[in-house]
Design a protein around this motif. Structure first.
Motif, PDB file in Angstrom:
ATOM      1  N   ALA A   1       0.710  -1.383  -0.073  1.00 25.49           N
ATOM      2  CA  ALA A   1       0.032   0.060   0.137  1.00 25.49           C
ATOM      3  C   ALA A   1       0.842   1.162   0.025  1.00 25.49           C
ATOM      4  N   GLN A   2       2.170   1.137   0.480  1.00 21.74           N
ATOM      5  CA  GLN A   2       3.081   2.315   0.606  1.00 21.74           C
ATOM      6  C   GLN A   2       4.111   2.196  -0.725  1.00 21.74           C
ATOM      7  N   THR A   3       3.872   1.522  -1.455  1.00 24.18           N
ATOM      8  CA  THR A   3       4.735   1.345  -2.673  1.00 24.18           C
ATOM      9  C   THR A   3       3.947   1.843  -3.995  1.00 24.18           C
ATOM     10  N   ALA A   4       4.685   2.703  -4.992  1.00 23.70           N
ATOM     11  CA  ALA A   4       3.889   3.248  -6.017  1.00 23.70           C
ATOM     12  C   ALA A   4       3.334   2.239  -7.098  1.00 23.70           C
ATOM     13  N   LEU A   5       4.275   1.193  -7.137  1.00 19.96           N
ATOM     14  CA  LEU A   5       3.648   0.001  -8.274  1.00 19.96           C
ATOM     15  C   LEU A   5       2.503  -0.888  -7.387  1.00 19.96           C
ATOM     16  N   GLN A   6       2.342  -0.613  -6.152  1.00 22.87           N
ATOM     17  CA  GLN A   6       1.275  -1.350  -5.508  1.00 22.87           C
ATOM     18  C   GLN A   6       1.529  -3.015  -5.544  1.00 22.87           C
ATOM     19  N   ARG A   7       2.995  -3.458  -5.484  1.00 23.64           N
ATOM     20  CA  ARG A   7       3.128  -4.861  -5.565  1.00 23.64           C
ATOM     21  C   ARG A   7       4.526  -5.074  -4.939  1.00 23.64           C
ATOM     22  N   THR A   8       4.917  -6.361  -4.762  1.00 27.26           N
ATOM     23  CA  THR A   8       6.307  -6.745  -4.314  1.00 27.26           C
ATOM     24  C   THR A   8       7.070  -6.999  -5.701  1.00 27.26           C
TER      25      THR A   8
END
Length: 250
Positions: free
Chosen positions: A210-217
């Motif tokens: 949720a805190q990552t711009a690409l919304q994934r690992t």
């Protein structure tokens, strides 16, 4: 016919190269023609991976068992390379460990020391030993694998993120100490889907994505391009840099 792949004729040593991001980078460099030295604690697994690299990519590969958390073992590793007349052109300081604990007051001296030995002391010693040899041989590159936790620390991995913050600092120290002959850079990795991630708390994964711009690992293969870039000649004016490969972590 000459091998025109980017790393043909180069020797690349990868610590923690038998699994996860290290193994993925080993395949990436081998695909570009490198002779790859795979290093981790379990020599049998290292040899298996080295054979896999040779079979798949048609390159020479070597697996060496080494407990990199032990200072004298690192000296022994370099002695083995010298005995084989293997000059390392690229060192990837990838091996790491991030043990969990139940509360900061319960972090033992042994856990603290072990975490720093693998994540910080080992890259220091290997960079010192192999970096000096690179200078003597006229060139080389060192790439450290750090963590986004070094600048976005959580409460659950204090020794690990402290050690990785130290690795960020060592990157600049070695860039200045080994320059202009040897370049030293760092990849600051975000959350990648490796065997380690299988033990992550699902709620923590949701929070991070949720805190990552690409919304994934990240997939392990997504670190390879950054490693090939920083280690190679296309990054010839890049040293002392920290490159975030984290999907845009806020």
């Amino acid at each position: 016919m000459a091998d025109e792949r980017q790393y043909a004729g180069k020797t690349v040593l990868i610590t923690g190269g038998s699994r996860g991001l290290g193994k993925e980078m080993a395949h990436g460099f081998a695909a570009q023609g490198a002779r790859v030295v795979v290093v981790s604690r379990n020599e049998d697994v290292c040899v298996e991976v080295a054979n896999e690299l040779s079979d798949r990519h048609g390159v020479e590969a070597l697996g060496i068992g080494c407990h990199i958390g032990r200072w004298d073992a690192l000296d022994g590793l370099v002695d083995q390379l010298d005995a084989r007349s293997l000059g390392v052109d690229v060192l990837i300081n990838n091996a790491g460990m991030s043990p969990l604990y139940d509360g900061l007051a319960n972090v033992s001296e042994a856990l603290w020391d072990k975490t720093f030995a693998v994540n910080l002391r080992a890259p220091f010693r290997l960079s010192a030993l192999l970096g000096e040899r690179m200078v003597t041989r006229g060139g080389g590159s060192i790439v450290n694998i750090s963590s986004i936790g070094s600048i976005r620390p959580g409460p659950e991995m204090a020794p690990y993120v402290a050690a990785k913050a130290g690795l960020n600092v060592l990157t600049e120290v070695f860039a200045q100490s080994l320059g202009p002959t040897v370049r030293v850079n760092t990849i600051m990795a975000g959350a990648f889907r490796t065997d380690v991630s299988a033990h992550w708390d699902p709620a923590e994964v949701d929070r991070v994505t949720a805190q990552t711009a690409l919304q994934r690992t990240g997939a392990p293969s997504e670190i390879v391009g950054a490693a090939l870039f920083l280690a190679g000649e296309t990054a010839s004016f890049t040293s002392g840099a920290i490159l975030r490969v984290d999907g845009g972590r806020a």
